[in-house]
Motif scaffolding. Sequence first.
Motif, short mmCIF file in Angstrom:
data_model
loop_
_atom_site.label_atom_id
_atom_site.label_comp_id
_atom_site.label_asym_id
_atom_site.label_seq_id
_atom_site.Cartn_x
_atom_site.Cartn_y
_atom_site.Cartn_z
N PRO A 176 0.83 -1.22 0.00
CA PRO A 176 0.00 0.00 0.00
C PRO A 176 0.86 1.26 0.00
O PRO A 176 1.94 1.29 0.61
N LEU A 177 0.39 2.30 -0.71
CA LEU A 177 1.09 3.58 -0.78
C LEU A 177 0.62 4.49 0.36
O LEU A 177 -0.56 4.52 0.70
N PRO A 178 1.55 5.24 0.94
CA PRO A 178 1.13 6.17 2.02
C PRO A 178 0.24 7.29 1.49
O PRO A 178 -0.64 7.77 2.19
N GLN A 179 0.44 7.73 0.24
CA GLN A 179 -0.39 8.75 -0.38
C GLN A 179 -0.30 8.62 -1.90
O GLN A 179 0.67 8.07 -2.43
N THR A 180 -1.32 9.12 -2.58
CA THR A 180 -1.35 9.02 -4.03
C THR A 180 -0.34 9.98 -4.64
O THR A 180 -0.28 11.14 -4.24
N PRO A 181 0.47 9.53 -5.59
CA PRO A 181 1.45 10.44 -6.21
C PRO A 181 0.76 11.51 -7.05
O PRO A 181 -0.31 11.28 -7.61
N GLU A 182 1.34 12.71 -7.14
CA GLU A 182 0.81 13.82 -7.90
C GLU A 182 1.47 13.91 -9.26
O GLU A 182 2.58 13.41 -9.46
#
Length: 507
Positions: free
Chosen positions: A126-132
């Motif tokens: 799982p990713l800590p946050q979605t990449p921009e």
Amino acid sequence: MFQKAEFGQGGAGAVLWLARSQPSVPPRRVAVDWRDRVKYWAEDVNLVPDLGHNLGSLTWFRGLATCAALCFVAIKLTPDFGALPAAPLAVPSPSDYEEIRSQMVTPLALGADSGRHMAPTDAVAPLPQTPERPTLTLNAAIGAGDSFAHALSRAGVSSNDIEDVLARVGSDVSAGSLTPGTRLNITLGRRANRNVPRPLDALDFRARLDLAIALRRVDGVLQITRTPIRIDDTPLRIRGTVSDSLYRAARAAGATPATIQTYLRVIAQQISLDRIGPGDRFDIVVANRRAETGESEVGELLYGGLRMEGGKTLDMLKWTSDGRSQWFEASGVGARREGMGAPVSGHLTSSFGMRFHPILGYSRMHAGVDFGAPYGAPIYAVNDGVVAYAGRHGGHGNFVKLAHGGGLGTGYAHMSRIVAYAGERVRRGQVIGYVGSTGLSTGPHLHFEVYRNGATVNPQSVRFMQTAQITGRELMAFRARLAQLKSLSNGPAVAVIPASALKIASR
């Protein structure tokens, strides 16, 4: 002849006794089938009479009973719409539900894939946050009543970057100079974290028809590049023939609605528009600016011509004379204006003639008219002229005198403040001072005088008439300009210059 039949009991059926009309013949017994009996009874008894006739009779009540019986039977035979008992459906398991859902149309409508979804393996983390996205490219436009800064802010540009942009383009873009519809091509870069706005990396827009501006962020600093665009200023000429409507013919020839409206107002100064009919030819020349990139701006009307079927020719040219632009005929004669303007927004309080002076205490000639107006109200020149005097003038107090030509002049007295100066050329309706109570005055008002060859006359008996006229060298320049515009060909003459030939200004 047969008499009335009587029904009796019989073994195989009913028995009908019939008698002949001759009394000598004994009656005879005839056996009748039950179907004949019912038929005979039905012909004699009416079960469905018309309920609109014979109300209250035995026949009517018999029909009412029949109707009630039929309604009762219909109500009793009404089917039941309740739920029918059936076996309950099996509840799908979560795995069955997911398998069915993955094959439905709903995931496609929500942007997902169809088919069975595979479970994640150990390689998935799982990713800590979605990449921009590294950059965002936006296209914005300045709307009606909008501002350059507000359009940038609406697109997501930070306030610091907006201040930086305004400081760099301030010499080229003033408040409200960008026309509605101007496109802004914006590129926002990567931000350090989600709590700060994206930096402005690039901005491209058209500051004017002849200037394009580009800003780029280099080493963290916005740098500006100005690209001049060559412009052709050749006026645009539009000609055509009137069919059923001058407006429709001009629109079909390519004139804008605003240009046509101005043209009609100019032509109406000389002839009635009702006289224009099919076959008349119109001639319109407007200011036009066309960029080498293809954009164009249609300006004001410069020339309006009309050739009528009866031979009448009209040429109207816009010309600036003595600092004032107006329309002149080909002969150099401008529009005629009749009557004086109002010197102040007020009401007449004293007329011209002998009267008792409220301060001096005796009767003497009142050489003008008085207008009651509030203190500080603006005073206007009633017609074009030159300021012959401006200053203190005895009992007039602060006084201004205008010379209008032809021996006519006007005077304005008791001003609180004078804004005109001696020798100044003023226009009709121009403010020359403000209402006051200086000199021999009992309160704020305007004392207005009119002079003819130096002598005062009743202002209410004078009507100025002014006609602009071009003479001398100015008339020669006027006719040369008229000939130049009439020699233009239809449409703008534009020489397109390749963009590679432009010299880009240094940063």
